[in-house]
Design an enzyme around this catalytic site. Structure first.
Site, PDB file in Angstrom:
ATOM      1  N   ASN A   7       1.068  -1.442  -0.245  1.00  0.00           N
ATOM      2  CA  ASN A   7       0.057   0.222   0.707  1.00  0.00           C
ATOM      3  C   ASN A   7       1.047   1.053   0.307  1.00  0.00           C
ATOM      4  O   ASN A   7       1.439   1.312   0.916  1.00  0.00           O
ATOM      5  CB  ASN A   7      -0.506  -0.040   1.395  1.00  0.00           C
ATOM      6  CG  ASN A   7      -1.767   1.198   1.253  1.00  0.00           C
ATOM      7  OD1 ASN A   7      -2.209   2.225   0.408  1.00  0.00           O
ATOM      8  ND2 ASN A   7      -2.402   1.048   2.323  1.00  0.00           N
ATOM      9  N   ARG A  91      -2.676  -1.750  -4.024  1.00  0.00           N
ATOM     10  CA  ARG A  91      -3.448  -0.996  -3.304  1.00  0.00           C
ATOM     11  C   ARG A  91      -3.896  -0.408  -3.864  1.00  0.00           C
ATOM     12  O   ARG A  91      -2.626   0.514  -4.006  1.00  0.00           O
ATOM     13  CB  ARG A  91      -4.176  -0.903  -1.834  1.00  0.00           C
ATOM     14  CG  ARG A  91      -5.060   0.048  -1.076  1.00  0.00           C
ATOM     15  CD  ARG A  91      -4.898   1.289  -0.182  1.00  0.00           C
ATOM     16  NE  ARG A  91      -6.167   1.833  -0.078  1.00  0.00           N
ATOM     17  CZ  ARG A  91      -6.250   2.371   0.729  1.00  0.00           C
ATOM     18  NH1 ARG A  91      -4.953   2.759   1.128  1.00  0.00           N
ATOM     19  NH2 ARG A  91      -7.303   3.203   0.563  1.00  0.00           N
ATOM     20  N   HIS A 180     -13.170   2.642   0.319  1.00  0.00           N
ATOM     21  CA  HIS A 180     -12.859   1.659   1.418  1.00  0.00           C
ATOM     22  C   HIS A 180     -13.458   0.339   0.936  1.00  0.00           C
ATOM     23  O   HIS A 180     -13.781  -0.339   2.055  1.00  0.00           O
ATOM     24  CB  HIS A 180     -13.670   2.002   2.928  1.00  0.00           C
ATOM     25  CG  HIS A 180     -13.125   3.246   3.454  1.00  0.00           C
ATOM     26  ND1 HIS A 180     -13.767   5.015   3.854  1.00  0.00           N
ATOM     27  CD2 HIS A 180     -11.759   3.488   4.027  1.00  0.00           C
ATOM     28  CE1 HIS A 180     -12.999   5.188   4.523  1.00  0.00           C
ATOM     29  NE2 HIS A 180     -11.835   4.792   4.079  1.00  0.00           N
ATOM     30  N   HIS A 208     -18.000   1.917   8.094  1.00  0.00           N
ATOM     31  CA  HIS A 208     -16.189   1.637   8.662  1.00  0.00           C
ATOM     32  C   HIS A 208     -15.702   3.126   9.214  1.00  0.00           C
ATOM     33  O   HIS A 208     -15.563   4.788   8.274  1.00  0.00           O
ATOM     34  CB  HIS A 208     -15.572   1.880   7.103  1.00  0.00           C
ATOM     35  CG  HIS A 208     -14.153   1.669   7.025  1.00  0.00           C
ATOM     36  ND1 HIS A 208     -13.707   0.953   6.598  1.00  0.00           N
ATOM     37  CD2 HIS A 208     -13.281   2.837   7.144  1.00  0.00           C
ATOM     38  CE1 HIS A 208     -12.524   1.395   6.757  1.00  0.00           C
ATOM     39  NE2 HIS A 208     -11.758   2.936   6.909  1.00  0.00           N
ATOM     40  N   ARG A 241     -11.643  15.841   7.571  1.00  0.00           N
ATOM     41  CA  ARG A 241     -12.789  16.440   6.252  1.00  0.00           C
ATOM     42  C   ARG A 241     -14.069  16.857   6.878  1.00  0.00           C
ATOM     43  O   ARG A 241     -14.458  16.135   7.604  1.00  0.00           O
ATOM     44  CB  ARG A 241     -13.103  15.082   5.560  1.00  0.00           C
ATOM     45  CG  ARG A 241     -11.344  14.679   5.432  1.00  0.00           C
ATOM     46  CD  ARG A 241     -11.745  13.457   4.222  1.00  0.00           C
ATOM     47  NE  ARG A 241     -10.489  12.850   3.757  1.00  0.00           N
ATOM     48  CZ  ARG A 241      -9.979  11.731   4.104  1.00  0.00           C
ATOM     49  NH1 ARG A 241     -11.417  10.727   4.193  1.00  0.00           N
ATOM     50  NH2 ARG A 241      -9.122  10.665   3.875  1.00  0.00           N
ATOM     51  N   ASN A 335     -12.446   0.358  18.501  1.00  0.00           N
ATOM     52  CA  ASN A 335     -12.382   0.844  19.323  1.00  0.00           C
ATOM     53  C   ASN A 335     -13.357   1.894  20.711  1.00  0.00           C
ATOM     54  O   ASN A 335     -13.035   1.683  21.594  1.00  0.00           O
ATOM     55  CB  ASN A 335     -11.342   0.710  19.456  1.00  0.00           C
ATOM     56  CG  ASN A 335     -10.170   0.500  18.768  1.00  0.00           C
ATOM     57  OD1 ASN A 335      -9.907  -1.408  18.973  1.00  0.00           O
ATOM     58  ND2 ASN A 335      -9.430   0.492  17.805  1.00  0.00           N
ATOM     59  N   GLU A 384      -8.412  -5.272   5.570  1.00  0.00           N
ATOM     60  CA  GLU A 384      -8.156  -5.239   3.851  1.00  0.00           C
ATOM     61  C   GLU A 384      -6.759  -5.314   3.453  1.00  0.00           C
ATOM     62  O   GLU A 384      -7.336  -6.242   2.003  1.00  0.00           O
ATOM     63  CB  GLU A 384      -8.399  -3.112   3.484  1.00  0.00           C
ATOM     64  CG  GLU A 384      -9.402  -2.809   4.328  1.00  0.00           C
ATOM     65  CD  GLU A 384      -9.047  -1.230   4.755  1.00  0.00           C
ATOM     66  OE1 GLU A 384      -8.812  -0.675   5.681  1.00  0.00           O
ATOM     67  OE2 GLU A 384      -9.447  -0.372   4.369  1.00  0.00           O
TER      68      GLU A 384
HETATM   69  P1  ADP Z   1      -7.925   5.525   9.676  1.00  0.00           P
HETATM   70  O1  ADP Z   1      -8.879   5.904   8.377  1.00  0.00           O
HETATM   71  O2  ADP Z   1      -6.372   6.358   8.863  1.00  0.00           O
HETATM   72  O3  ADP Z   1      -7.336   4.313   8.012  1.00  0.00           O
HETATM   73  P2  ADP Z   1      -8.672   4.266  11.544  1.00  0.00           P
HETATM   74  O4  ADP Z   1      -8.990   2.852  11.150  1.00  0.00           O
HETATM   75  O5  ADP Z   1      -6.693   3.169  12.957  1.00  0.00           O
HETATM   76  O6  ADP Z   1      -7.606   5.224  11.314  1.00  0.00           O
HETATM   77  O7  ADP Z   1      -8.901   5.125  12.703  1.00  0.00           O
HETATM   78  C1  ADP Z   1      -8.130   6.122  13.668  1.00  0.00           C
HETATM   79  C2  ADP Z   1      -8.890   6.523  14.803  1.00  0.00           C
HETATM   80  O8  ADP Z   1      -9.796   5.778  15.587  1.00  0.00           O
HETATM   81  C3  ADP Z   1      -8.109   7.762  15.830  1.00  0.00           C
HETATM   82  O9  ADP Z   1      -8.141   8.689  14.793  1.00  0.00           O
HETATM   83  C4  ADP Z   1      -9.133   7.692  16.555  1.00  0.00           C
HETATM   84  O10 ADP Z   1      -9.833   8.755  16.810  1.00  0.00           O
HETATM   85  C5  ADP Z   1      -9.697   5.993  16.938  1.00  0.00           C
HETATM   86  N1  ADP Z   1      -9.794   5.764  17.825  1.00  0.00           N
HETATM   87  C6  ADP Z   1      -8.395   4.342  18.047  1.00  0.00           C
HETATM   88  N2  ADP Z   1      -9.013   3.874  19.108  1.00  0.00           N
HETATM   89  C7  ADP Z   1      -9.745   4.476  19.912  1.00  0.00           C
HETATM   90  C8  ADP Z   1     -10.699   4.120  20.969  1.00  0.00           C
HETATM   91  N3  ADP Z   1     -10.226   3.397  22.560  1.00  0.00           N
HETATM   92  N4  ADP Z   1     -12.053   4.749  21.441  1.00  0.00           N
HETATM   93  C9  ADP Z   1     -12.100   5.815  20.274  1.00  0.00           C
HETATM   94  N5  ADP Z   1     -11.386   5.794  19.199  1.00  0.00           N
HETATM   95  C10 ADP Z   1     -10.599   5.176  19.113  1.00  0.00           C
END
Ligand code: ADP
Length: 397
Positions: A7, A91, A180, A208, A241, A335, A384
């Site tokens: 990627n 990707r 996505h 997502h 965004r 999460n 992914e």
């Molecule tokens: P990307 O779109 O860059 O791939 P991710 O899917 O890794 O991003 O998501 C990142 C976001 O997930 C972070 O900005 C954070 O806000 C959120 N995140 C990660 N862990 C937690 C958590 N425990 N509680 C709330 N939000 C979380």
């Protein structure tokens, strides 16, 4: 067969090696600051400690060269020789209207990826740089392009057209594409398994939600609509965004702030969203923390963020005429306990009832709906890279 998944971003290359005999991940890694002084490679072989290698990498070819050397290195390597790599999956963010599935890369495919530079200027050029670097270094294996847009190509005009003069579509291909796709595809298929129903008979809403975010409405195995549009700017409130907005706000602020198009693009893509609204951070955890401490802007930002997701669930329930399950995935979806709970509060009219105790979980595949919820609520960690590896293997073997 072992598949290398790549990627490539503008200054980074993420990679994984997947052994397709059991789909195990042999290693994953990240090359950072490609073309910028202070480049690093973080390499994590399965079951071993991560290693960090510092070496200046002027371009993507130098970055990929270092990745390949590391993959076969006696100390940290996971392959005995480069010949162990049977195929490479790349990707690619934008495939335009040309690709509804993954393809083996040839000159014609590269030409289409290049033609999409105009509509994906931040993503497709580095994706192609990654492809060029890998094909130069590994000319004897098949390279496969897996597009973020492909899964959404099942949308029909009533859901992908914007209500602007038809010319904009005919001349410039202005329409909704969606992104996505590999993640929506992966979790939708897992959701059907969890429902115990054939995928082709399910109505699924996939959420997502990460730093970027999009919602998918899937019916009978096809994407009906998705919240990202012509670019990944449309739809949900994201880290930086704005998501959906009255387009007149764009013209108005361009006038008031004296922004040209590039500056406006930057404003709505990089300065807006959670970051812009809260003034705290693009990271949801920071905004939640600030809101708990009484920061009013952070509290408003969170409500706007949650309401946007709720709105899409409602819209897609209407488009699908009901749904079997909603699926949370990506950083926040997997999460964000509080975010999921806020989104699923007061949704019982739509048949969505969460078990808030079961919801207190991170990064696990689990059903968090209440026993009497008409709609199942699933958390499904996305994968992914596995979708890319499977598609690559399927086309290369
Ligand atoms: P990307 O779109 O860059 O791939 P991710 O899917 O890794 O991003 O998501 C990142 C976001 O997930 C972070 O900005 C954070 O806000 C959120 N995140 C990660 N862990 C937690 C958590 N425990 N509680 C709330 N939000 C979380």
């Amino acid at each position: 067969m072992k598949v290398l998944v790549v990627n490539a971003g503008s200054s980074s290359i993420k990679y994984q090696v997947v052994d397709m005999t059991d789909e195990s991940v042999l290693c994953k890694g990240l090359v950072d600051r490609v073309g910028i002084p202070g480049s690093t490679l973080e390499h994590k072989p399965a079951g071993k400690d991560e290693v960090v290698i510092k070496k200046d990498l002027p371009d993507h070819t130098a970055g990929m060269q270092l990745v390949l050397e590391t993959l076969v290195s006696p100390e940290h390597g996971v392959l005995s020789s480069m010949d162990d790599i049977g195929a490479v999956g790349h990707r690619v963010v934008h495939g335009g209207e040309a690709f509804a599935s993954s393809v083996v890369i040839d000159d014609e495919v590269k030409k289409v990826i290049r033609e999409c530079f105009d509509i994906a200027p931040l993503h497709n050029p580095p994706n192609l740089m990654g492809i060029d670097a890998c094909t130069e270094l590994m000319p004897n294996v098949k390279h496969v392009a897996v597009f973020d847009t492909a899964f959404h190509q099942s949308m029909t005009p009533e859901n992908f057209m914007y209500a602007v003069p038809y010319d904009a579509y005919e001349k410039f291909r202005v329409r909704r594409y969606g992104f996505h796709g590999t993640s929506h595809f992966f979790v939708a298929h897992r959701a059907a398994e969890m429902l115990g129903k054939p995928y082709e008979e399910c109505k699924i809403i996939t959420l997502h939600i990460g730093n970027g975010g999009s919602v998918g409405a899937i019916k009978d195995g096809r994407v009906i609509e998705t919240s990202m549009g012509f670019t990944p700017l449309e739809g949900l409130v994201m880290g930086t965004r704005s998501g959906d907005i009255d387009p007149a706000v764009v013209f108005f602020l361009m006038d008031k702030l004296g922004m040209n198009t590039a500056e406006a693009n930057n404003y709505f893509n990089k300065k807006a969203g959670l970051l812009g609204l809260s003034g705290v951070s693009n990271d949801l955890r920071d905004v939640e923390e600030a809101a708990r401490e009484g920061n009013e802007k952070a509290q408003i930002a969170l409500k706007v963020y949650h309401n946007r997701v709720k709105g899409y669930i409602g819209k897609y329930m209407a488009l699908l005429n009901g749904c079997d399950c909603i699926v949370f995935t990506a950083g926040v979806g997997e999460n964000g306990i509080d975010a999921r709970a806020a989104i699923c509060t007061d949704m019982d009219f739509l048949g969505i009832k969460m078990d808030f105790e079961k919801n207190k979980v991170r990064g696990k595949e689990v059903d968090v709906s209440a026993a009497d919820s008409k709609v199942r609520i699933f958390i499904i960690p996305t994968n992914e890279e596995l979708v890319i590896a499977r598609d690559t293997y399927g086309l290369a073997k």
